[in-house]
Design an enzyme around this catalytic site. Structure first.
Site, PDB file in Angstrom:
ATOM      1  N   GLU A 290      45.468  19.409  85.222  1.00  9.56           N
ATOM      2  CA  GLU A 290      47.010  19.100  85.453  1.00  9.56           C
ATOM      3  C   GLU A 290      47.026  19.369  86.862  1.00  9.56           C
ATOM      4  O   GLU A 290      46.837  20.285  87.412  1.00  9.56           O
ATOM      5  CB  GLU A 290      47.935  19.710  84.606  1.00  9.56           C
ATOM      6  CG  GLU A 290      48.030  19.468  83.064  1.00  9.56           C
ATOM      7  CD  GLU A 290      47.844  18.067  82.887  1.00  9.56           C
ATOM      8  OE1 GLU A 290      48.711  17.311  83.308  1.00  9.56           O
ATOM      9  OE2 GLU A 290      46.869  17.381  82.292  1.00  9.56           O
ATOM     10  N   CYS A 324      55.267  21.579  90.615  1.00 11.71           N
ATOM     11  CA  CYS A 324      54.453  20.042  90.525  1.00 11.71           C
ATOM     12  C   CYS A 324      55.475  19.015  90.302  1.00 11.71           C
ATOM     13  O   CYS A 324      55.376  17.805  90.446  1.00 11.71           O
ATOM     14  CB  CYS A 324      53.588  19.897  89.386  1.00 11.71           C
ATOM     15  SG  CYS A 324      54.238  20.982  88.015  1.00 11.71           S
TER      16      CYS A 324
HETATM   17  P1  NAD Z   1      45.071  24.690  93.963  1.00  7.85           P
HETATM   18  O1  NAD Z   1      44.295  23.757  93.559  1.00  7.85           O
HETATM   19  O2  NAD Z   1      44.633  25.233  95.416  1.00  7.85           O
HETATM   20  O3  NAD Z   1      44.484  26.082  92.979  1.00  7.85           O
HETATM   21  C1  NAD Z   1      44.392  26.142  91.845  1.00  7.85           C
HETATM   22  C2  NAD Z   1      43.423  27.064  90.962  1.00  7.85           C
HETATM   23  O4  NAD Z   1      42.306  26.520  91.222  1.00  7.85           O
HETATM   24  C3  NAD Z   1      43.535  28.306  91.812  1.00  7.85           C
HETATM   25  O5  NAD Z   1      43.546  29.495  90.592  1.00  7.85           O
HETATM   26  C4  NAD Z   1      42.380  28.344  92.767  1.00  7.85           C
HETATM   27  O6  NAD Z   1      42.011  29.559  92.921  1.00  7.85           O
HETATM   28  C5  NAD Z   1      41.341  27.472  91.745  1.00  7.85           C
HETATM   29  N1  NAD Z   1      40.315  26.915  92.705  1.00  7.85           N
HETATM   30  C6  NAD Z   1      40.274  26.616  93.921  1.00  7.85           C
HETATM   31  N2  NAD Z   1      39.150  26.039  94.050  1.00  7.85           N
HETATM   32  C7  NAD Z   1      38.324  26.076  92.916  1.00  7.85           C
HETATM   33  C8  NAD Z   1      37.098  25.555  92.731  1.00  7.85           C
HETATM   34  N3  NAD Z   1      36.440  24.793  93.399  1.00  7.85           N
HETATM   35  N4  NAD Z   1      36.758  25.507  91.350  1.00  7.85           N
HETATM   36  C9  NAD Z   1      37.537  26.014  90.658  1.00  7.85           C
HETATM   37  N5  NAD Z   1      38.791  26.417  90.808  1.00  7.85           N
HETATM   38  C10 NAD Z   1      38.973  26.502  92.023  1.00  7.85           C
HETATM   39  O7  NAD Z   1      46.426  24.525  93.494  1.00  7.85           O
HETATM   40  P2  NAD Z   1      47.846  25.661  94.045  1.00  7.85           P
HETATM   41  O8  NAD Z   1      47.928  25.791  95.345  1.00  7.85           O
HETATM   42  O9  NAD Z   1      47.358  27.034  93.277  1.00  7.85           O
HETATM   43  O10 NAD Z   1      48.755  25.101  93.066  1.00  7.85           O
HETATM   44  C11 NAD Z   1      49.588  23.973  93.609  1.00  7.85           C
HETATM   45  C12 NAD Z   1      49.169  22.650  92.963  1.00  7.85           C
HETATM   46  O11 NAD Z   1      49.231  22.692  91.593  1.00  7.85           O
HETATM   47  C13 NAD Z   1      49.954  21.650  93.370  1.00  7.85           C
HETATM   48  O12 NAD Z   1      49.268  20.470  93.648  1.00  7.85           O
HETATM   49  C14 NAD Z   1      50.891  21.301  92.052  1.00  7.85           C
HETATM   50  O13 NAD Z   1      51.468  20.110  91.947  1.00  7.85           O
HETATM   51  C15 NAD Z   1      50.046  21.426  91.056  1.00  7.85           C
HETATM   52  N6  NAD Z   1      50.544  21.901  89.653  1.00  7.85           N
HETATM   53  C16 NAD Z   1      50.335  20.791  88.721  1.00  7.85           C
HETATM   54  C17 NAD Z   1      51.122  21.237  87.588  1.00  7.85           C
HETATM   55  C18 NAD Z   1      51.122  20.432  86.398  1.00  7.85           C
HETATM   56  O14 NAD Z   1      51.197  20.648  85.256  1.00  7.85           O
HETATM   57  N7  NAD Z   1      50.512  19.153  86.708  1.00  7.85           N
HETATM   58  C19 NAD Z   1      51.865  22.387  87.580  1.00  7.85           C
HETATM   59  C20 NAD Z   1      51.584  23.380  88.436  1.00  7.85           C
HETATM   60  C21 NAD Z   1      51.322  23.124  89.576  1.00  7.85           C
END
Ligand code: NAD
Length: 518
Positions: A290, A324
């Site tokens: 997501e 999001c």
């Molecule tokens: P992010 O993608 O930076 O990080 C999300 C998670 O992924 C964190 O736990 C991070 O440590 C991990 N991560 C980073 N690199 C990785 C890798 N190479 N492999 C595996 N895991 C890795 O996102 P964020 O800043 O934590 O959250 C914000 C984003 O999330 C925004 O884009 C927002 O729109 C989205 N979001 C989407 C929803 C939805 O339901 N669609 C809900 C909430 C947030």
């Protein structure tokens, strides 16, 4: 077991003195617990590492929330082995018993509701209402998925089979295996709890890697699950670098599925890495991802403009636009455009900025990276639109940014196309409602949207044509409720799953059809 029908956890009314005092007491209590060291949970072992993730209060950066142990690849491997081993026993625990754990955890979290919220006020920079809604959603997810698992486990209820003579046919939903669960920081409790418990109640075991800016709140949840007696090894907790252990776990041959919520960039990377087949791997990994949004609100000339302005401001600036579902675009038809821009600017200028524990409308953004990135986008915005509110950093000992509104932005502008994930709203003018809907749809994302109008035919057209997973009419585009608004988006917003909906647990199970001659 008989459990009653699902009901959403009510939000707390903080205008009531007793609730206000309870929240203040919870914040005071949590403040006494700041600065502790936290271990990893791998099987029954609690492992303290020398390397730490230092979690700080984004609204008061000198305040350390906690020092979280940090997993290496070797510890991630150990967590994977524990999860694999525990899967062999956990998958045999009856579904109703697995559901019981969630119901127990929901009950205990409800009792400590303000404490969980207080952790989010301090670690994530949420104001009281935002934190309270996050905790309520976490409780809802557990209550909802517990009931869903019970329903899925009842033979031939979810998917009744056609009967034929001479055979007893059944369809059973069995778990997948070990899942890697990777939540974001912006709903540090709700999404972490929802993704983890959905996987676990379905009979899987998990390796949970929380977001690095909010590991302490994730730890509170892991500790709660231990307290209610969830067997060790079902949830293995390994905070750490996404690049280091995230990639390692995604690529692991024994990973059966990855449940990710976060940015488009990381989601696509996981999807790509997971598509490779590692030596020894005997399945196609399932990826539930997501991702981001560039959500918007469309307003036509028949709309209630005050209601639209209030919804635009709430959607754009709730939790500093770090949802999001945040409405970072407003597309307004020409006849009411100027009037609506002034209303939005006026409401925005009234928002007070300050420390989350003092419950200001607007708090800090999550960290230095976000802060810099958002301020950069504000500079880009100054070249792409007319600044009508905010436009700069704000005072305070944290990552405070003024809620910012740009008007007259072109549909193709970067601030109309790219997810900023901060308090920045772009407003654009359309010649009529059809053009406004076309502009709304002109994005690679498709998560949430709203349409404001009082014209029935246009509303009907908008319901059909606005392409997003969660579409609202005459209300804000944030605030989805579990069970009421199953949540998840189209296109680059994700893999079209619906958290808090009746299809969700199917993502963490596989259906086994059995046929017996009688
Ligand atoms: P992010 O993608 O930076 O990080 C999300 C998670 O992924 C964190 O736990 C991070 O440590 C991990 N991560 C980073 N690199 C990785 C890798 N190479 N492999 C595996 N895991 C890795 O996102 P964020 O800043 O934590 O959250 C914000 C984003 O999330 C925004 O884009 C927002 O729109 C989205 N979001 C989407 C929803 C939805 O339901 N669609 C809900 C909430 C947030």
């Amino acid at each position: 077991t008989t459990v009653g029908p699902f009901k959403n956890e009510p939000f707390t009314d903080f205008t009531k003195e007793e609730n206000k005092q309870a929240m203040q007491a919870a914040i005071a209590k949590v403040k006494q617990e700041l600065g502790r060291d936290y271990p990893l949970h791998i099987g029954a072992e609690k492992i303290v590492t020398d390397a730490k993730i230092v979690s700080i209060n984004p609204g008061n950066t000198g305040e350390v929330i906690g020092n979280m142990s940090k997993a290496t690849q070797q510890l991630a491997e150990q967590a994977m082995q524990e999860a694999l081993k525990t899967f062999e026993t956990w998958k045999k625990v009856p579904a109703t018993e697995r559901a019981e754990y969630l119901l127990k955890a929901a009950e205990l979290m409800r009792r400590r509701k303000h404490e969980f919220s207080a952790w989010m006020v301090l670690e994530a920079g949420k104001n009281w209402a935002e934190a309270d809604a996050d905790t309520a959603e976490a409780i809802d997810f557990m209550e909802f998925y517990a009931r869903e698992m019970i329903r899925l486990s009842e033979t031939n209820v979810h998917q009744p089979l056609t009967k034929i003579a001479g055979e007893d046919n059944r369809l059973t939903y069995i778990p997948l295996g070990v899942g890697v669960v990777i939540p974001p920081w912006n709903f540090p409790l709700a999404i972490c709890v929802g993704m983890t418990t959905a996987a676990v109640v379905s009979g899987n075991t998990v390796v949970l890697k929380p977001a690095s800016t909010t590991p302490v709140i994730a730890y509170q949840f892991v500790a709660l699950m231990e307290e209610i007696g969830l067997p060790a090894g079902v949830i293995n907790f390994v905070p750490g670098s996404g690049a280091e252990i995230g990639d390692y776990l995604t690529a692991h041959p024994k990973t059966r599925f990855i449940s990710f919520t976060g940015s488009k960039e990381v989601g696509l990377r996981i999807n790509r890495l997971a598509a490779e087949t590692a030596p020894g791997q005997i399945w196609i990994k399932r990826v539930v991802a997501e991702m981001g949004g560039k959500d918007g609100i469309v307003v036509d000339e028949t709309a209630d403009l005050d209601a639209a302005a209030a919804a635009i401001v709430a959607s754009a600036f709730g939790f500093q636009g770090q949802k999001c579902s945040a409405g970072s675009r407003a597309i307004v038809v020409e006849p009411v455009y100027d009037e609506l821009v002034s209303k939005v600017a006026a409401l925005t200028q009234k928002l007070e900025i300050g420390l989350p524990e003092h419950n200001y409308a607007v708090g800090p953004v999550i960290d230095k990276n976000s802060y810099d990135k958002i301020l950069e986008y504000i500079e880009i915005g100054k070249g792409e639109g007319r600044l009508v509110a905010g436009g700069a950093k704000a005072g305070g000992d944290g990552y405070y940014i003024q809620p910012t509104v740009f008007a007259d932005v072109d549909g193709k502008a970067r601030i109309m196309q790219e997810e900023i994930f901060g308090p920045v709203l772009a407003m654009a003018k359309a010649k009529d409602w059809r053009e406004a809907i076309a502009m709304y749809n002109d994005t690679e994302f498709g998560l949430t949207g709203s349409f404001f109008s009082s014209d029935e035919d246009r509303i009907a057209a908008a319901l059909e044509e606005m392409h997003c997973g969660n579409l609202y009419v005459n209300r804000k585009c944030t605030g989805a409720l579990v069970g009421v608004h199953p949540f998840g988006g189209f296109n680059m917003s994700g893999t079209d799953s619906k958290a808090g909906g009746h299809d969700y647990l199917l993502l963490f199970t596989q259906a086994k059809a059995t046929s017996r001659k009688v």
